[in-house]
Design a protein around this motif. Structure first.
Motif, mmCIF file in Angstrom:
data_model
loop_
_atom_site.group_PDB
_atom_site.id
_atom_site.type_symbol
_atom_site.label_atom_id
_atom_site.label_comp_id
_atom_site.label_asym_id
_atom_site.label_seq_id
_atom_site.Cartn_x
_atom_site.Cartn_y
_atom_site.Cartn_z
ATOM 1 N N ALA A 26 -1.980 46.315 20.584
ATOM 2 C CA ALA A 26 -2.563 47.488 19.940
ATOM 3 C C ALA A 26 -2.472 47.384 18.421
ATOM 4 C CB ALA A 26 -1.856 48.759 20.424
ATOM 5 N N VAL A 27 -1.350 46.878 17.927
ATOM 6 C CA VAL A 27 -1.179 46.726 16.485
ATOM 7 C C VAL A 27 -2.212 45.749 15.933
ATOM 8 C CG1 VAL A 27 0.358 45.748 14.723
ATOM 9 C CG2 VAL A 27 1.263 47.371 16.396
ATOM 10 N N PHE A 28 -2.378 44.616 16.586
ATOM 11 C CA PHE A 28 -3.283 43.596 16.064
ATOM 12 C C PHE A 28 -4.745 43.809 16.445
ATOM 13 C CE2 PHE A 28 0.764 41.439 15.514
ATOM 14 C CZ PHE A 28 0.617 41.002 14.208
ATOM 15 N N ASP A 29 -5.015 44.687 17.390
ATOM 16 C CA ASP A 29 -6.397 45.002 17.752
ATOM 17 C C ASP A 29 -6.926 46.201 16.981
ATOM 18 O OD1 ASP A 29 -6.541 42.918 19.508
ATOM 19 O OD2 ASP A 29 -6.227 44.138 21.303
ATOM 20 N N GLY A 30 -6.147 46.662 16.000
ATOM 21 C CA GLY A 30 -6.565 47.815 15.200
ATOM 22 C C GLY A 30 -7.818 47.517 14.402
ATOM 23 N N PRO A 31 -8.284 48.470 13.674
ATOM 24 C CA PRO A 31 -9.513 48.296 12.906
ATOM 25 C C PRO A 31 -9.408 47.113 11.945
ATOM 26 C CG PRO A 31 -8.643 50.537 12.667
ATOM 27 C CD PRO A 31 -7.656 49.754 13.464
ATOM 28 N N PRO A 32 -10.378 46.185 11.987
ATOM 29 C CA PRO A 32 -10.318 45.008 11.118
ATOM 30 C C PRO A 32 -10.499 45.347 9.647
ATOM 31 C CG PRO A 32 -12.368 45.041 12.344
ATOM 32 C CD PRO A 32 -11.524 46.175 12.856
ATOM 33 N N GLU A 33 -11.101 46.493 9.356
ATOM 34 C CA GLU A 33 -11.319 46.849 7.957
ATOM 35 C C GLU A 33 -10.088 47.491 7.321
ATOM 36 O OE1 GLU A 33 -12.282 50.296 10.479
ATOM 37 O OE2 GLU A 33 -13.025 48.249 10.518
ATOM 38 N N GLY A 34 -9.032 47.647 8.112
ATOM 39 C CA GLY A 34 -7.811 48.255 7.586
ATOM 40 C C GLY A 34 -7.249 47.457 6.423
ATOM 41 N N ARG A 35 -6.752 48.153 5.447
ATOM 42 C CA ARG A 35 -6.232 47.491 4.252
ATOM 43 C C ARG A 35 -4.735 47.281 4.320
ATOM 44 N NH1 ARG A 35 -10.029 49.309 -0.555
ATOM 45 N NH2 ARG A 35 -11.862 49.663 0.709
ATOM 46 N N ARG A 36 -4.087 48.012 5.185
ATOM 47 C CA ARG A 36 -2.636 47.868 5.303
ATOM 48 C C ARG A 36 -2.321 46.804 6.345
ATOM 49 N NH1 ARG A 36 -0.541 53.906 6.015
ATOM 50 N NH2 ARG A 36 -0.491 53.065 8.093
#
Length: 75
Positions: A26-36
């Protein structure tokens, strides 16, 4: 494939590992555009480590993954 009969502690360790795996995914499948950068909750890792230790599997990954494959094929 025969299924393993796990002790309660072994089953707890496998379940904690599967929850940890789900959390990591879930952590690594998060939104790819995330900046954090991804943040992994330390509680999930601590739970898995404690369960492995209580099942006598800490430091014995080969045995643990044998149990995991026999109890939960495809993982």
């Amino acid at each position: 494939m025969p299924t393993a009969v796990l002790t309660d502690r072994e089953r707890t360790a496998v379940q904690a590992y599967l929850r940890l795996l789900g959390t990591v995914r879930a952590v690594f499948d998060g939104p790819p555009e995330g900046r954090r950068p991804p943040v992994m909750p330390t509680a999930a890792l601590a739970e898995a480590e404690q369960a492995l230790a209580e099942a006598g599997l800490a430091g014995n990954e080969e045995e643990f993954f044998r149990l995991l494959r026999s109890w939960c094929p495809g993982r």
